[in-house]
Structure formats: C-alpha cells, structure tokens
Design a protein around this motif. Structure first.
Motif, PDB file in Angstrom:
ATOM      1  N   GLY A 190      -7.202  -5.585 -22.430  1.00  0.00           N
ATOM      2  CA  GLY A 190      -7.009  -6.163 -21.106  1.00  0.00           C
ATOM      3  C   GLY A 190      -7.589  -5.263 -20.041  1.00  0.00           C
ATOM      4  N   ALA A 191      -6.871  -5.125 -18.923  1.00  0.00           N
ATOM      5  CA  ALA A 191      -7.373  -4.399 -17.757  1.00  0.00           C
ATOM      6  C   ALA A 191      -7.782  -2.970 -18.088  1.00  0.00           C
ATOM      7  N   LEU A 192      -7.009  -2.285 -18.909  1.00  0.00           N
ATOM      8  CA  LEU A 192      -7.318  -0.891 -19.242  1.00  0.00           C
ATOM      9  C   LEU A 192      -7.975  -0.747 -20.607  1.00  0.00           C
ATOM     10  N   GLY A 193      -7.503  -1.500 -21.595  1.00  0.00           N
ATOM     11  CA  GLY A 193      -8.036  -1.369 -22.945  1.00  0.00           C
ATOM     12  C   GLY A 193      -9.532  -1.635 -23.031  1.00  0.00           C
ATOM     13  N   GLN A 194     -10.034  -2.524 -22.201  1.00  0.00           N
ATOM     14  CA  GLN A 194     -11.471  -2.808 -22.229  1.00  0.00           C
ATOM     15  C   GLN A 194     -12.297  -1.574 -21.868  1.00  0.00           C
ATOM     16  N   HIS A 195     -11.710  -0.694 -21.034  1.00  0.00           N
ATOM     17  CA  HIS A 195     -12.428   0.527 -20.668  1.00  0.00           C
ATOM     18  C   HIS A 195     -12.367   1.565 -21.784  1.00  0.00           C
ATOM     19  N   HIS A 196     -11.309   1.561 -22.574  1.00  0.00           N
ATOM     20  CA  HIS A 196     -11.302   2.387 -23.784  1.00  0.00           C
ATOM     21  C   HIS A 196     -12.481   1.973 -24.668  1.00  0.00           C
ATOM     22  N   ALA A 197     -12.654   0.667 -24.846  1.00  0.00           N
ATOM     23  CA  ALA A 197     -13.754   0.173 -25.673  1.00  0.00           C
ATOM     24  C   ALA A 197     -15.102   0.584 -25.084  1.00  0.00           C
ATOM     25  N   ARG A 198     -15.248   0.423 -23.784  1.00  0.00           N
ATOM     26  CA  ARG A 198     -16.516   0.778 -23.118  1.00  0.00           C
ATOM     27  C   ARG A 198     -16.871   2.242 -23.352  1.00  0.00           C
ATOM     28  N   LEU A 199     -15.891   3.106 -23.190  1.00  0.00           N
ATOM     29  CA  LEU A 199     -16.167   4.541 -23.277  1.00  0.00           C
ATOM     30  C   LEU A 199     -16.352   4.999 -24.715  1.00  0.00           C
ATOM     31  N   TYR A 200     -15.554   4.477 -25.636  1.00  0.00           N
ATOM     32  CA  TYR A 200     -15.764   4.817 -27.046  1.00  0.00           C
ATOM     33  C   TYR A 200     -17.166   4.428 -27.492  1.00  0.00           C
ATOM     34  N   ALA A 201     -17.634   3.287 -27.013  1.00  0.00           N
ATOM     35  CA  ALA A 201     -18.953   2.787 -27.424  1.00  0.00           C
ATOM     36  C   ALA A 201     -20.073   3.741 -27.024  1.00  0.00           C
ATOM     37  N   GLY A 202     -19.803   4.606 -26.025  1.00  0.00           N
ATOM     38  CA  GLY A 202     -20.841   5.520 -25.564  1.00  0.00           C
ATOM     39  C   GLY A 202     -20.626   6.974 -25.926  1.00  0.00           C
TER      40      GLY A 202
ATOM     41  N   VAL B  43     -15.025  -8.920 -25.222  1.00  0.00           N
ATOM     42  CA  VAL B  43     -15.212  -7.462 -25.218  1.00  0.00           C
ATOM     43  C   VAL B  43     -15.995  -7.030 -26.449  1.00  0.00           C
ATOM     44  N   ALA B  44     -15.677  -7.608 -27.593  1.00  0.00           N
ATOM     45  CA  ALA B  44     -16.406  -7.275 -28.821  1.00  0.00           C
ATOM     46  C   ALA B  44     -17.893  -7.591 -28.684  1.00  0.00           C
ATOM     47  N   ASP B  45     -18.211  -8.745 -28.131  1.00  0.00           N
ATOM     48  CA  ASP B  45     -19.615  -9.141 -27.949  1.00  0.00           C
ATOM     49  C   ASP B  45     -20.324  -8.200 -26.974  1.00  0.00           C
ATOM     50  N   ARG B  46     -19.588  -7.767 -25.947  1.00  0.00           N
ATOM     51  CA  ARG B  46     -20.177  -6.906 -24.912  1.00  0.00           C
ATOM     52  C   ARG B  46     -20.681  -5.600 -25.517  1.00  0.00           C
ATOM     53  N   TYR B  47     -19.969  -5.082 -26.526  1.00  0.00           N
ATOM     54  CA  TYR B  47     -20.336  -3.780 -27.093  1.00  0.00           C
ATOM     55  C   TYR B  47     -20.870  -3.889 -28.523  1.00  0.00           C
ATOM     56  N   GLY B  48     -21.132  -5.112 -28.950  1.00  0.00           N
ATOM     57  CA  GLY B  48     -21.760  -5.316 -30.249  1.00  0.00           C
ATOM     58  C   GLY B  48     -20.913  -4.876 -31.424  1.00  0.00           C
TER      59      GLY B  48
END
Length: 324
Positions: free
Chosen positions: A10-22, A42-47
């Motif tokens: 959600g609001a915060l977890g999506q940023h965990h995903a964003r940062l882990y991906a990088g 979110v999954a599609d956004r970070y492949g």
C-alpha cells in the motif's frame, strides 16, 4: 545475493518494493497483497511476480518486509520468523507488548533478524543531531501530517507520535518518570491529535505534539542540551546547532555561536533497508531491533493511557474512548 519480498504494498509497502528493486546485491522476487489489482500493479512496475498467498512468496525468499495493518503484524511476522525468514516489520511493532514479546521470542528461537521500521533513526539529519546532543535537558517535537485514508486501524499516537517516542528512547538515557497527555479525535473515531509532556528520571523533559489532520506537513525537533541547542527539520534534513561560548573575561557576557552542521542528504527508508540487508549479510543485530520497537510501543501505550485518564477526569470519556 539476498532475495527479498514485500507483503503489503500500500502507501508505504510499495516504496519498500521500489527501493529493494534498486539495491545492489538484492533481488526483489515478488510482492504480495490481498488486493490483487494493487499487488499486480506494483509487481508489473518492477518486473517481479505477484503472489496472492504470502506463503508462496516466503518459500522463495530469504527476507521479507511486512507492511500490513498493525493488527496483523504479530501473526504474520511470527509465521515468517518460524520459517527462518528475516523480517523487517513496519512500526508499530505490534498492538500489544505481549505480541511484541512473541515476535522477539520467535526471532530468537529461529536465529534470524527482526527489525522494526522506525525509519527516522536513519534520517541523516537526526543521526547528525544525535551525535551532537550532550546531556539533553528539554525537547520540543512537532510531527504534523495532512489527513490520508491510511493506517486508520490505529490512532495518531501509534501511527505518528511513535516515531518521536522512539527518538526520545534513543537520545535520552533514562527511564520515564511521569507523563501528562491529552488527545482528541477529529476526522476519525480514534485520536487524531495528541500532545504529551514526558519527564524522564534524569530531569529531561519532552513536549511532543502529533497530528494527522493538519493543513501542513511539519517534522521538527528541537533539543536544548548541556552547552547548546540543536534544531532539526526532518523533512529538509537541515540541522542548526548553537553553542554557548563563555568569555575568559569576567565582565563579558556569554555568546551564542552558530556551528555549521554538514548533512549528506539521503532517503531514510533506503538507508533503513540497506541496514536490514547489511545485518542479514553480517549476522548482526539491527539498530532498531525487536526490543527497541517494543520500548517505543510501551511508551506509546503509556501516553495513550494518560490520554484516557485525562479524558475521564475532564468528563470527556464519551468523546475520547481510549482503552487502557
């Protein structure tokens, strides 16, 4: 390579995903969310893969960020820890101290890391301030937020103020002596605005104000300590330090001299996740472990109890219904 997943995007977890991906040396395997459309987006956004069942995700990773509603922190984290997964759980650690105990015990039994997401510990401005503060005597802390429809399962003390309660536990080396607090609901049925005056056994006093229904976003901490004053803007990551300099001459008054404080800007959440990964690799305890998360929760529960006591004394029990 450390393989990770995020449960709750959600609001915060999506940023965990964003940062882990990088993060270098980290592979984001996938995300899980009860809302399929949210998780899939979110999954599609970070492949990466979307998992409808958290157990399927857990089977493929070494570590997990848990960013689900607080009421689910304990059950989900304990299950993950029992599977031997390292867990970073968002704050507050749990609903009750007993739940926090259960989570800490599960991490100890499994020999894995339990880190709690008090990300202000990783704000470079606050890290600089913590290094400057000597024998703190008085804090003024304001943490004001605009209203958003998130984390409404908990009140403003557990949602917002707990950040600063953790910072006080970090900066003040003394137990709490007394608390006076007041809080009221505004847009929800739970406390949306709260103010607490906390006195520690060594005489240090902190005035802490938290709101999630303000017009502007404010994150400021000011600390008077032995020989000086430190002011922090957590949003701009700026630190102002003033020191009292006393002249050798008997007649000359003391002067207040500003001291330049250099802060290297950083995203606190990124630094927090990097720390989590480093602790996994090196097998060491995180800066904010389960005990630290439990200590912050304990102080939050004490503040909440004082709000309830004030409401009863003031005849506002019908308006502010806070369980003790």
């Amino acid at each position: 390579m450390v393989t990770v997943g995020v449960i709750g995007v959600g609001a915060l977890g999506q940023h965990h995903a964003r940062l882990y991906a990088g993060l270098p040396g980290v592979r984001l395997v996938g995300v899980c969310d009860l809302r399929r459309e949210v998780g899939q987006a979110v999954a599609d956004r970070y492949g990466v893969a979307y998992f409808a069942d958290w157990q399927d995700l857990a089977a493929q990773v070494m570590a997990v960020s848990v960013a689900v509603p607080t009421c689910d922190h304990c059950a989900l984290s304990v299950a993950l820890l029992a599977l031997g997964k390292h867990v970073l759980v968002e704050k507050p650690i749990a609903v009750t101290l007993e739940e926090a105990d259960e989570m800490i015990a599960a991490a100890g039994q499994a020999g894995v890391i339990l880190q709690v997401g008090h990300l202000e510990r990783f704000n470079p401005a606050l890290q600089a301030a913590q290094a400057l503060v000597r024998q703190p005597r008085f804090f003024e802390i304001d943490r004001l937020s605009v209203f958003t429809p998130r984390s409404l399962d908990i009140d403003v003390v557990a949602d917002v103020m707990i950040h600063d309660l953790d910072l006080l536990r970090w900066m003040v080396d003394a137990p709490v002596a007394t608390i006076h607090a007041v809080g009221v609901p505004a847009l929800t049925e739970k406390i949306d605005i709260a103010s607490a005056r906390i006195e520690f056994a060594n005489g240090c006093v902190a005035n802490v104000t938290a709101s999630r229904v303000s017009l502007d976003k404010v994150r400021k901490l000011r600390c008077f300590h032995a020989g000086g004053y430190v002011s922090v803007d957590c949003l701009t990551q700026q630190v102002t330090a003033l020191e009292v300099v006393r002249s050798q001459g008997a007649a000359a008054p003391p002067a207040i001299v500003p001291r330049a404080v250099t802060v290297a800007p950083d995203e606190p959440l990124r630094a927090e996740l990097e720390h989590f990964i480093t602790c996994i690799r090196q097998g060491r305890q995180p800066l904010v472990d389960g005990q630290a998360g439990q200590a912050a929760l304990e102080l939050a529960l004490q503040v909440r109890a004082e709000i309830a006591a004030h409401a009863r004394r003031a005849g506002l029990g019908h308006w502010v219904d806070v369980p003790t």
